[in-house]
Enzyme design. Sequence first.
Site, PDB file in Angstrom:
ATOM      1  CB  SER A  65      45.189  36.306  27.617  1.00 58.29           C
ATOM      2  OG  SER A  65      45.843  36.543  28.849  1.00 58.29           O
ATOM      3  CE1 TYR A  92      40.647  35.240  30.445  1.00 59.29           C
ATOM      4  CE2 TYR A  92      42.995  35.107  30.926  1.00 59.29           C
ATOM      5  CZ  TYR A  92      41.918  35.767  30.368  1.00 59.29           C
ATOM      6  OH  TYR A  92      42.120  36.967  29.719  1.00 59.29           O
TER       7      TYR A  92
END
Length: 585
Positions: free
Chosen positions: A454, A467
């Site tokens: 990501s 995350y």
Amino acid sequence: MTSTSSGITASDGVSLAVHAYGEIDPQRPTILAIHGWPDNHQVWDGVAEELAGRYNFVAYDVRGAGESSRPASRSGYRFDQLVSDIGAVIDGLGVGKVHLLAHDWGSIQAWPAVTDDAMMRKIASFTSISGPHLQYAGRFLRSARKTDVAKQLLGSTYIGFFLSPVLPELAFRSRVGVKVFGALERIGRSSSRSQRRATPRSIGDYVNGLNLYRANMPAPLLTPGSELPSTTVPVQVLVPRKDVFVSPALQRFTGAIPAGGRVVTIEGGHWVVVSRPDVIARLTGEWVDRVVDGESKGGTASALAAVGGGPRDVRGKLALVTGSGAGIGRATAVELARQGARKVVIVDRDLAAAKEAADAVRAACAEAAVYEADVSDEKAMNDLAAQVRNDHGVVDILVNNAGIAVAGRFLETTSEQWDKIMAINVGGVVSGSRAFADQMVERGEGGTIINVSSAAAYLPSKSMVAYSTTKAAVLGFSEALRADLADEGITVTAVCPGFVNTNIAKSTVYAGMTAEQQQRARERADSAYRRRNFTPEATAKAIVKAVRTGPPVLPIAAEARVGYVMRRISPSALRLIARFDLRQK
């Protein structure tokens, strides 16, 4: 493995030493192996160990090499005599048709045999490694791309030296040439599965074999000839990716001779027959079995064959995508199907969603298979890899996509939440990569691994500590894994999407919030994602393109690309932005 030797007299009186690995059983297919320069039959020892239990495996010393005698003059090395030798050996075996397996000059001399009308009737199939038909090589040099021609000419510079008088003999008799050759022979042997066995060679193997070049070159390369020879023999061409003497481009060009021939790119250098005999044996056995099975059913050469794409071609490949029940995973599975993947394996915890994704893959004209698995369970991933291999074969393209999102500051995120996101986002990628990469390395034909990270990997935020940490780990792991697997021909790419409009916003866990606050946060995030509206389909197209181009890191969407550049230009600015809490409670 030991072999028994017998002699066959060639048409000009030269004695050819023929070596059978085990007893000859007329009921089994017979593989006849032909070595190149400066080898002898012992170059096939490793391959014979793998195949002799299932087939009759026979190799012979080409005239002037090993235990065979040498002709009285250089003319005894011309193609017509070499082809005659192949026919004499086949006739002497008394087993009917044989399956030729040839390397280097063994393959160069086998091509005129498999394209000769009389000899075709004696040959059931042909597997060629690093040896082109010289007439096709001439066509290649006149018509191929300039860059491909330049690479081949560079790799062929040694031929000019071999054609010169006296100097090559002096180089090899003084053993200086032997040492140089030994160093060149190691090119491409960097795979973790490469064997280090050496082929015993005499000075005579080096010196006598020079006549193969002098008697047959460069005339076939320079003959313009509009009509090139063809064959009805089923032909397989194995293309070592790191062959510096016979370029992959030339070998693929040569492999176009028979209609429907199979061309397989494998990992290794010019002497892959020694470094990876297991790979050569497996692919040769596959081809022989396919031909034998086809003949028993009345098949033809074109019906038997299957043309394989290049190592970075999606067409005809087996792909597997984790977390492919929805979102980026599902879109990637469908895009792989649209771009020609022959089969896409759908893996997800949600079996119903996986089955729906499989229907979409089939609608895109590819086969689909569905497996239910939790990527955080290492044993489950190992079992999955074994089952997929058993059911469908070794995966060519692996997309580690499965992941979850946890939002929240560090002290708000519980140990249980940390354990879960680490197990899925990091553990799942590591377990998937290990299970399937092990199979790719063993197969020896390369592959592609796409790990979905990501933009959060390099755009940290105190609102997404867990995350960002997992995605940074995936990015770092992918870059290290790329270096580790480079020698195996396996390309690893870390994909870093920005804000993609998927259902992830609705399933994100917001640490430190009440149920009501969490619901409002999800709704706001989902609304923001929909306004941004960068689709999973656009992401999937970029991912599938990365299979072909193989970048180390692929930022997807404008914000991801800008962030990736900013990370290098002004990391301090990104650290300042990271201090803002982006959540709304």
